[in-house]
Design a protein around this motif. Structure first.
Motif, PDB file in Angstrom:
ATOM      1  N   LEU A 205      -4.810   0.535  -1.993  1.00  9.23           N
ATOM      2  CA  LEU A 205      -2.751   0.556  -2.228  1.00  9.23           C
ATOM      3  C   LEU A 205      -3.238   2.342  -3.191  1.00  9.23           C
ATOM      4  CD1 LEU A 205      -2.973  -2.380  -1.524  1.00  9.23           C
ATOM      5  CD2 LEU A 205      -0.756  -1.999  -2.045  1.00  9.23           C
ATOM      6  N   ASP A 206      -2.001   3.402  -2.794  1.00 13.30           N
ATOM      7  CA  ASP A 206      -2.031   4.066  -4.090  1.00 13.30           C
ATOM      8  C   ASP A 206      -0.588   3.874  -4.673  1.00 13.30           C
ATOM      9  OD1 ASP A 206       0.375   5.293  -2.065  1.00 13.30           O
ATOM     10  OD2 ASP A 206      -1.399   6.992  -1.403  1.00 13.30           O
TER      11      ASP A 206
ATOM     12  N   SER B  29       6.113   0.361  -2.953  1.00 15.83           N
ATOM     13  CA  SER B  29       6.275   0.171  -1.943  1.00 15.83           C
ATOM     14  C   SER B  29       6.051  -1.376  -1.104  1.00 15.83           C
ATOM     15  CB  SER B  29       6.056   0.628  -0.514  1.00 15.83           C
ATOM     16  OG  SER B  29       6.894   0.492   1.027  1.00 15.83           O
ATOM     17  N   MET B  30       5.724  -1.886  -1.667  1.00  8.56           N
ATOM     18  CA  MET B  30       4.325  -3.412  -1.619  1.00  8.56           C
ATOM     19  C   MET B  30       5.712  -4.389  -2.156  1.00  8.56           C
ATOM     20  SD  MET B  30       3.158  -3.420   0.794  1.00  8.56           S
ATOM     21  CE  MET B  30       2.252  -5.032   1.371  1.00  8.56           C
TER      22      MET B  30
ATOM     23  N   GLN C 113       2.088   5.097  -4.404  1.00  6.19           N
ATOM     24  CA  GLN C 113       3.554   4.670  -3.445  1.00  6.19           C
ATOM     25  C   GLN C 113       3.459   3.995  -2.735  1.00  6.19           C
ATOM     26  OE1 GLN C 113       5.997   7.030  -4.247  1.00  6.19           O
ATOM     27  NE2 GLN C 113       7.293   5.640  -2.654  1.00  6.19           N
ATOM     28  N   GLN C 114       2.434   2.803  -1.686  1.00  7.97           N
ATOM     29  CA  GLN C 114       2.118   2.040  -1.565  1.00  7.97           C
ATOM     30  C   GLN C 114       2.341   0.780  -1.991  1.00  7.97           C
ATOM     31  OE1 GLN C 114      -2.156   3.529  -0.147  1.00  7.97           O
ATOM     32  NE2 GLN C 114      -0.677   2.931   2.287  1.00  7.97           N
TER      33      GLN C 114
ATOM     34  N   TYR D  92      -6.133   4.008  -6.867  1.00 12.45           N
ATOM     35  CA  TYR D  92      -5.758   2.747  -6.207  1.00 12.45           C
ATOM     36  C   TYR D  92      -5.747   1.887  -6.563  1.00 12.45           C
ATOM     37  CZ  TYR D  92      -7.222   6.435  -2.532  1.00 12.45           C
ATOM     38  OH  TYR D  92      -7.152   7.609  -1.770  1.00 12.45           O
TER      39      TYR D  92
ATOM     40  N   TRP E  42      -4.329  -3.578   7.520  1.00 10.95           N
ATOM     41  CA  TRP E  42      -3.344  -2.515   6.660  1.00 10.95           C
ATOM     42  C   TRP E  42      -4.750  -1.066   6.938  1.00 10.95           C
ATOM     43  CZ3 TRP E  42      -0.060  -1.899   3.047  1.00 10.95           C
ATOM     44  CH2 TRP E  42      -0.270  -0.833   1.595  1.00 10.95           C
TER      45      TRP E  42
END
Length: 127
Positions: free
Chosen positions: A84-85, A91-92, A87-88, A31, A10
């Motif tokens: 992680l923001d 996505s995950m 969006q991340q 985050y 990451w």
């Protein structure tokens, strides 16, 4: 596959010394953190709610809701966490059903901790 493998390389990690505050109540939330190593205590108004360890997810509620932090997260030991923001994080969840189920379990545990906290407060006020 262990969902933590998704974070092996990451690009955005944060390190915290023992006793460092990772985030505080009422701060804006940018985050979500996935704990890669170490232990983090979550507290509300200075009272311990729970401890998250390797694999734990913290900060998810405020990021999902675009709200301020509802608890304080303090490193009990040295901690390394993937950052992680929103969006991340989304996505995950889309990418890994295992991560998605773990995120849901985390939210269920948060609700259980809140219920226990309320029960203790009500019991203490009745005594």
């Amino acid at each position: 596959m262990d969902y933590l493998e998704l974070f092996a390389d990451w690009p955005d990690t944060a390190s915290f010394d023992a006793c460092a505050v990772i985030f505080s109540e009422q701060e804006p939330a940018d985050y979500v953190f996935v704990i890669l190593s170490g232990e983090v205590e979550l507290s509300f108004h200075g009272e311990k709610l729970e401890v998250e360890k390797r694999g734990g997810i913290i900060g998810e509620m405020a990021v999902i809701e675009t709200a301020s932090r509802s608890v304080t997260a303090t490193a009990l030991t040295p901690v390394i966490a993937a950052r992680l923001d929103l969006q991340q994080f989304r996505s995950m969840i889309d990418k890994s059903s295992e991560f998605s189920l773990h995120a849901m379990a985390t939210l269920a545990n948060r609700l259980r901790s809140a219920d226990d906290f309320i029960r203790r407060k009500l019991q203490n006020s009745a005594d």
